[in-house]
Enzyme design. Structure first.
Site, short mmCIF file in Angstrom:
data_model
loop_
_atom_site.label_atom_id
_atom_site.label_comp_id
_atom_site.label_asym_id
_atom_site.label_seq_id
_atom_site.Cartn_x
_atom_site.Cartn_y
_atom_site.Cartn_z
N ARG A 145 0.83 -1.22 0.00
CA ARG A 145 0.00 0.00 0.00
C ARG A 145 0.85 1.26 0.00
O ARG A 145 0.58 2.19 -0.75
CB ARG A 145 -0.96 -0.02 1.20
CG ARG A 145 -2.10 -0.97 0.94
CD ARG A 145 -3.04 -1.18 2.09
NE ARG A 145 -4.15 -2.02 1.60
CZ ARG A 145 -5.22 -2.35 2.29
NH1 ARG A 145 -5.36 -1.95 3.55
NH2 ARG A 145 -6.16 -3.10 1.74
N TYR A 188 -6.17 -0.77 -7.06
CA TYR A 188 -5.54 -2.02 -6.57
C TYR A 188 -4.91 -1.86 -5.19
O TYR A 188 -4.79 -0.76 -4.69
CB TYR A 188 -4.62 -2.65 -7.61
CG TYR A 188 -3.43 -1.94 -8.19
CD1 TYR A 188 -2.70 -0.98 -7.52
CD2 TYR A 188 -2.99 -2.30 -9.47
CE1 TYR A 188 -1.58 -0.40 -8.08
CE2 TYR A 188 -1.86 -1.72 -10.04
CZ TYR A 188 -1.16 -0.78 -9.34
OH TYR A 188 -0.05 -0.22 -9.89
N GLU A 189 -4.57 -2.97 -4.58
CA GLU A 189 -4.13 -3.00 -3.17
C GLU A 189 -5.16 -2.40 -2.23
O GLU A 189 -4.80 -1.78 -1.22
CB GLU A 189 -2.78 -2.29 -2.98
CG GLU A 189 -1.63 -2.91 -3.70
CD GLU A 189 -1.50 -4.40 -3.46
OE1 GLU A 189 -1.87 -4.85 -2.36
OE2 GLU A 189 -1.08 -5.10 -4.37
N GLY A 190 -6.42 -2.61 -2.53
CA GLY A 190 -7.48 -2.00 -1.73
C GLY A 190 -7.84 -0.66 -2.32
O GLY A 190 -7.00 0.24 -2.37
#
Lengths: 565, 565
Positions: free
Chosen positions: A294, A426-428
């Site tokens: 993140r 992406y990545e949350g």
């Protein structure tokens, strides 16, 4: 367009905002002397400028493709990967025990920033390896570590993260991939995974997939998920790539951007894997990898913001038009100045936040401080969401600065937007980052947030004598943030979620004010002017965002049926 | 994805915000009865839903291309063009004398909105014709009118606008194309023009180019520009397309979006043209065409915002994920609601502004009112910039609602962003719109702006009894706008330009508050909830934007050299 890695900007922030001296003052990171940092930044910058930047447009025009089941990467990407590997830039913060440099995350973040600005599509590959290295360092058995880590750090092998399935996007707990124990210490992994970044390469001799899957009889949801390492080629007795594992790339996505980076649909058909961490403990291992990633993704946004700024600024300097003063170039127009200054000032703010986050991670690593751990945890979603938002906004503004040429692909301005857009997803998604901030990261009743707010206020107090007006504005903004945080932690979770995104942005803007204030105090006249611009014209947005934060009820009152009508 | 033209939303705004009844109360537009309006909206909506919307993805995947000097348009675009032509939708507001329907610009705007949402790439073609029709109606000789207008209105022929040259983008005065009088009433036009939207088609039997060029000995800059009509085929004695003119499409641009629409580089090599309007009076004629086109382009943004909203809402309703309440679809998540509500509420605001602008144009046309002319002139740049900004923001948010699938081209979510992005650039960048607003449109000392602000306050007063809190918020916002306008008109032009973009956005947000307040008063419970959401969480942004407006000095202090470093 010629990219020049922002070495002096990074050095300034490392020194005056991110606390490099404090990090280098610990025993763990004593090697990170000013000379060492200079050498790292300079050498990485040279590679970014000379090797990676020329690949950026090529990767867009010559996409990664799947040919008879084999992924072909764009021309030159293999050379780029080798330059990254040989420079040691994959394992900057990896343990020296496995070939890493053991340097602070501050430096990993600075170098990732530069690599992202130079060629985002390729930089995704080392970023995935970095996440895998951290996860294995934290959770894998010594045997797995000894086998995989040196290969990943050296870049001989690459790494991927396999979370998402068609029915389980942000809701990881819904995944269905199965792992059956074979009784010999290995597991047979079966299932389909989507959105697998760099799911295969033609430049690494092995590709190691970290795969989330369910053991037989595992509990439902996220509590029943385990993590496995599943290599493309099974290591033989000497640890060399041997027999082909039963996994394959089914297809590559046709994406808005990042054409140079193959995004794969992966099929595992009883593929051989090894458990990483404990049974049903996959989410914890995943979070290690994801927290790292993140910050890394936030940094991607910042790198692209920098590159978009540089290209737009160069265009504005060269493009003659109308009755502009001075050189006659459009950079003399007030509105073009405003656009460029916004790009630059927000990029500075976002970069400061990412480096503050990295510095907190380093202090936690070096000292085990719980307060620094909480600071890092708090800053991670802000760094991710604001960094990527800034990347998107800067790329968008960069197009605007180019005028009509911004819409024509040959300029490259539009590619920045197409490439960086996914970083908010992406990545949350950034919505999930914001919910993480107001939910999980405020389970402490706001303690970490208040501690940070205190520091901003202290910084403003200290700046009073040299920049009184700016210091006052930042102090007031921090106080407004504190009040909003108090209201937020008193509200229930649904109400917090309803206003999480504007709250996160306001928090970031105030942190940006803090960083710009430091620049006003410690920087030259140009930094002071940019700080004035940011604090007077961009920072005020925090107030309207926080005004909305008290209005969660207006969101919750909306009826889903009406909105979807 | 299935697009459904927003007939009830348009009808509501026409009735309660845009003053259709007042327009229909004039002699000129007496035909625009409620029944007629319903019939127009319903019939146009049917064509948009059934004929145009299915072309949108096709045009993206199968771009317009140049083959041996001939433009080939995407499959189905010819049928779409014929449907638009036969419906009478090109000439809704054109004079009945030449085959137009003579209806208010309110209806042209509503129908352009729907066509843009259905298929923006194709809708550009009739939009170009509409601009040309207006310019010819206002400036051409009776002979040219009689020859060209019926063909343009019927869609037998299409029209283009040729302003930009490689060295003259926003700075039209720098153009170099020459027009030499031949002594027989015709001119030989020579030069290169770029960014020519729908520079050629394979579905219209002739293409009429309106070309800006310089006569021999003409003054420098914009005062030496004349307008010419230069057809692809020279009309023969019966007015049918005859001999091929000496002009050609050199190449088509490779663009971020709008792949279905050919954007041409045009070469004129002594091409035969006819003067439109007086010698050196080209800019006046151009402004006629551009003002029309500016409202049209703002409307394009709104149409795409609507389409992006509909697609995202449908996705959110169908996509199951996580522990959402109710149906389990992501539309139940607070943050997804917030995103969809923002798209919907801003689209409503932008649409209201465009229709208010169209209504003012109609009142000016019908009554010759100078106040209405000033109102239309004031609202045009706001409608253009805010409409397109809203389109871009909604398309961007629509991608975010889709999560990972938003980045995958097959979904179509990304196409909306790629297509709509240029609307903030063409017909005068949004920066130029903002400068037009604070410069030319405030030469009256702010009179038109103050008159509009008064009306917003009156609306708020009237709404006090039924929606006291909302009315108060809108009233206060209008007062803040008034103060900022007073400060603005007192400042010099450079200082105004430095804050023009945030000022324009703030103005738009306040106008949006006015429209939402009307919706709260006259609408159902759903409209009230959306108005609450807008006024409580979106409208507050005006305050931070206007706070920045007093800080023009911080922009002007920036040094171009530093920004371009």
């Amino acid at each position: 367009m010629t990219y020049a890695a922002p070495v002096s900007e990074l050095r300034f922030l490392l020194e005056h905002v991110a606390g490099l001296d404090r990090v280098a003052g610990t025993e763990r990171f004593a090697e990170a002397t000013p000379d060492m940092v200079d050498a790292i930044l300079t050498e990485a910058a040279r590679m970014c400028d000379e090797v990676l930047a020329p690949l950026n447009r090529k990767g867009d025009a010559d996409p990664a493709r799947l040919e008879n089941g084999v992924v072909r990467t764009p021309e030159g990407f293999g050379d780029g990967w080798r330059a990254i590997s040989e420079g040691g830039w994959i394992g900057i913060s990896a343990s020296p025990e496995h070939g890493g440099l053991g340097l602070p995350m501050l430096l990993t973040t600075a170098v990732n920033d530069m690599m992202s600005g130079a060629c985002l599509a390729l930089q995704l590959a080392p970023l995935m390896s970095q996440g895998q290295i951290e996860a294995l360092e934290a959770h894998a058995s010594d045997e797995i570590k000894a086998l995989y880590l040196p290969k990943l750090v050296s870049g001989e092998w690459s790494g991927t993260m396999n979370l998402t399935e068609p029915q389980a996007g942000s809701d990881v707990g819904a995944l269905r991939t199965r792992a059956e124990p074979r009784g010999d210490g290995t597991y047979a992994v079966t299932g389909q995974k989507i959105y697998i970044t760099w799911g295969d390469t033609d430049f690494a001799e092995n590709v190691c997939h970290l795969v989330l899957a369910r053991l037989p009889g595992a509990p439902e949801g996220t509590k029943g998920i385990s993590l496995f390492v599943v290599p493309k080629y099974l290591p033989d007795a000497e640890g060399r790539p041997g027999e082909r594992n039963t996994l394959k790339v089914v297809s590559l996505e046709h994406k808005l951007g990042l054409h140079g980076s193959p995004t794969a649909v992966m099929e595992y058909e009883g593929a051989t894997g090894w458990l990483v961490g404990r049974e049903n403990g996959g989410m914890a291992a995943m979070f290690t990898m994801m927290n790292n990633a993140r910050l890394g993704v936030g940094t991607q946004g910042i790198g692209v913001a920098e590159a978009a700024f540089q290209q737009a600024a160069a265009w504005a300097r060269d493009r003659k038009q109308g009755k502009a003063a001075g050189t006659g170039a459009i950079v003399e127009h007030a509105d073009v100045k405003r656009m460029l200054a916004t790009m630059r000032a927000e990029t500075f703010a976002a970069r400061a936040i990412a480096l503050m986050c990295a510095g907190a991670i380093d202090m936690e690593t070096a000292t085990g401080s719980a307060a620094q751990a909480a600071r890092a945890a708090l800053l991670t979603p802000i760094a991710k969401a604001f960094g990527t938002e800034t990347g998107i906004a800067a790329a968008d503004t960069g197009i605007q600065v180019h005028g009509g040429m911004g819409f024509v692909e040959e300029t490259g301005a539009a590619q920045f937007l197409r490439d960086v857009r996914v970083t908010a997803i992406y990545e949350g998604t950034n919505g999930i980052q914001a919910m993480d901030l107001v939910g999980r990261k405020m389970k402490d009743g706001g303690e970490a947030a208040f501690a940070l707010t205190d520091e901003i206020c202290e910084g403003a107090e200290a700046a009073k004598s040299s920049a009184p007006d700016l210091a006052h504005a930042v102090y007031e903004a921090a106080e407004t943030l504190r009040e909003a945080t108090e209201a937020l932690v008193a509200a229930d979770l649904e109400a917090r979620f309803a206003v999480a995104v504007p709250y996160l942005r306001a928090f970031a803007l105030v942190l940006g004010g803090h960083a710009h204030l430091a620049a006003a105090v410690h920087g030259d006249a140009a930094r002071l002017r940019l700080a004035e611009f940011y604090i007077r014209t961009i920072l005020p947005e925090h107030a309207s965002l926080l005004a909305g934060v008290s209005e969660g009820a207006a969101v919750l009152a909306l009826e889903a049926g009406e909105l979807a009508a």
